[in-house]
Write a protein that holds these residues in place. Structure first.
Motif, PDB file in Angstrom:
ATOM      1  N   ALA A  31       6.262  -6.111  -4.547  1.00  0.00           N
ATOM      2  CA  ALA A  31       7.510  -5.375  -4.317  1.00  0.00           C
ATOM      3  C   ALA A  31       8.702  -6.105  -4.932  1.00  0.00           C
ATOM      4  O   ALA A  31       9.597  -5.478  -5.512  1.00  0.00           O
ATOM      5  CB  ALA A  31       7.729  -5.175  -2.816  1.00  0.00           C
ATOM      6  N   ARG A  73       1.656  -7.964  -1.019  1.00  0.00           N
ATOM      7  CA  ARG A  73       2.381  -6.726  -1.289  1.00  0.00           C
ATOM      8  C   ARG A  73       3.879  -6.991  -1.468  1.00  0.00           C
ATOM      9  O   ARG A  73       4.533  -6.364  -2.309  1.00  0.00           O
ATOM     10  CB  ARG A  73       2.171  -5.729  -0.149  1.00  0.00           C
ATOM     11  N   LEU A  77      -2.347   0.228  -4.788  1.00  0.00           N
ATOM     12  CA  LEU A  77      -0.933   0.011  -5.092  1.00  0.00           C
ATOM     13  C   LEU A  77      -0.732  -0.232  -6.586  1.00  0.00           C
ATOM     14  O   LEU A  77       0.148   0.372  -7.216  1.00  0.00           O
ATOM     15  CB  LEU A  77      -0.418  -1.183  -4.284  1.00  0.00           C
ATOM     16  N   VAL A  87      -4.332  -3.092  -2.079  1.00  0.00           N
ATOM     17  CA  VAL A  87      -3.535  -3.635  -3.185  1.00  0.00           C
ATOM     18  C   VAL A  87      -3.979  -3.019  -4.510  1.00  0.00           C
ATOM     19  O   VAL A  87      -3.154  -2.748  -5.390  1.00  0.00           O
ATOM     20  CB  VAL A  87      -3.628  -5.173  -3.221  1.00  0.00           C
ATOM     21  N   VAL A 120       5.349   0.053  -1.353  1.00  0.00           N
ATOM     22  CA  VAL A 120       4.159  -0.772  -1.136  1.00  0.00           C
ATOM     23  C   VAL A 120       3.655  -0.668   0.302  1.00  0.00           C
ATOM     24  O   VAL A 120       2.813  -1.455   0.737  1.00  0.00           O
ATOM     25  CB  VAL A 120       4.429  -2.250  -1.513  1.00  0.00           C
TER      26      VAL A 120
END
Length: 247
Positions: free
Chosen positions: A159, A155, A189, A186, A135
């Motif tokens: 994670a 994040r 991600l 994000v 991340v």
């Protein structure tokens, strides 16, 4: 193919007011499903029913074919279910890597060993740093949560969920409160999460969230009113009426 998540006629009421009203849906393995709807539509209640934080009044919940509606939350977690929360739930005085290690310990038999410090488990901290790397936060592993930005905390929450190696991941408004730049990071991600993980997402940032999902479910007053692809949902008059503001 067996659905990753299968919900049948799910109901939950508070004081006679239905929060989840006869909801049925199927999410296939690897799918990205977006749940949208106005405030009070029952989105977070639905997540709480899926995870076991709330018990349903009626209906069924199946994870990868197994009926789990009467299982406690930790039993569902052991079956591959993980989630984040709308309100950030981290330990602010601990480091990022310590928060991640704690999330892993919760699924380990070692959690019962009260005579050994968490810092003794080098493997948990090694995995925590690896997940933080996924991340983009490995360089902050030893920072305290209170010392990082709001976007970085978001994040960390993702994670923590990924560290549990989930098969089904529920993300409750992961973009809430983020700046435009943070939302981009994000979003990238989330888009990069392996297809071995099925993702169910609640989000109010329509412009961003619609790009993340193959299928969309619209809730209103606890009921599913529209379901389909992005084009189908955006074009449906019921969506425009209850969510996009058209009368």
């Amino acid at each position: 193919m067996t659905p990753a998540l299968q919900i049948g006629a799910l109901r939950k009421a508070f004081g006679g007011l239905p929060a989840t009203d006869n909801v049925s849906l199927e999410v296939m393995p690897g799918e990205r499903r977006l749940i949208i709807g106005p405030n009070g539509a029952g989105k977070t209640t639905l997540f709480n029913l899926i995870t076991g934080d709330l018990a349903p009044d009626a209906g069924t919940i199946r994870l990868f074919g197994e009926e789990v509606s009467r299982l406690r939350p930790h039993r569902r977690a052991h079956r591959g279910l993980a989630r984040t929360y709308q309100i950030i739930t981290l330990f602010p005085n601990d480091t990022l890597e310590h928060n991640i290690a704690l999330s892993q310990l919760g699924l380990s038999r070692r959690r019962w060993n009260t005579f050994r410090a968490l810092t003794d488990y080098a493997d948990l901290y090694g995995e925590a740093r690896r997940v933080l790397g996924r991340v983009g936060l490995e360089h902050l592993a030893r920072r305290h949560i209170s010392e990082v930005s709001y976007g970085e905390k978001r994040r960390v929450e993702i994670a923590m969920a990924l560290a549990q190696n989930p098969r089904l991941l529920l993300l409750d408004e992961p973009l809430a409160g983020l700046s435009r730049e943070e939302r981009v990071g994000v979003t990238q991600l989330i888009a990069g999460i392996t297809r071995e993980v099925t993702v169910l997402l609640i989000e109010h940032d329509m412009d961003t969230a619609l790009d993340l999902a193959e299928r969309i479910t619209v809730l209103h007053y606890g009921s599913v009113i529209v379901e389909g692809t992005r084009a189908e949902v955006v074009a449906d008059p019921k969506t425009r009426e209850v969510y996009l503001g058209d009368g």
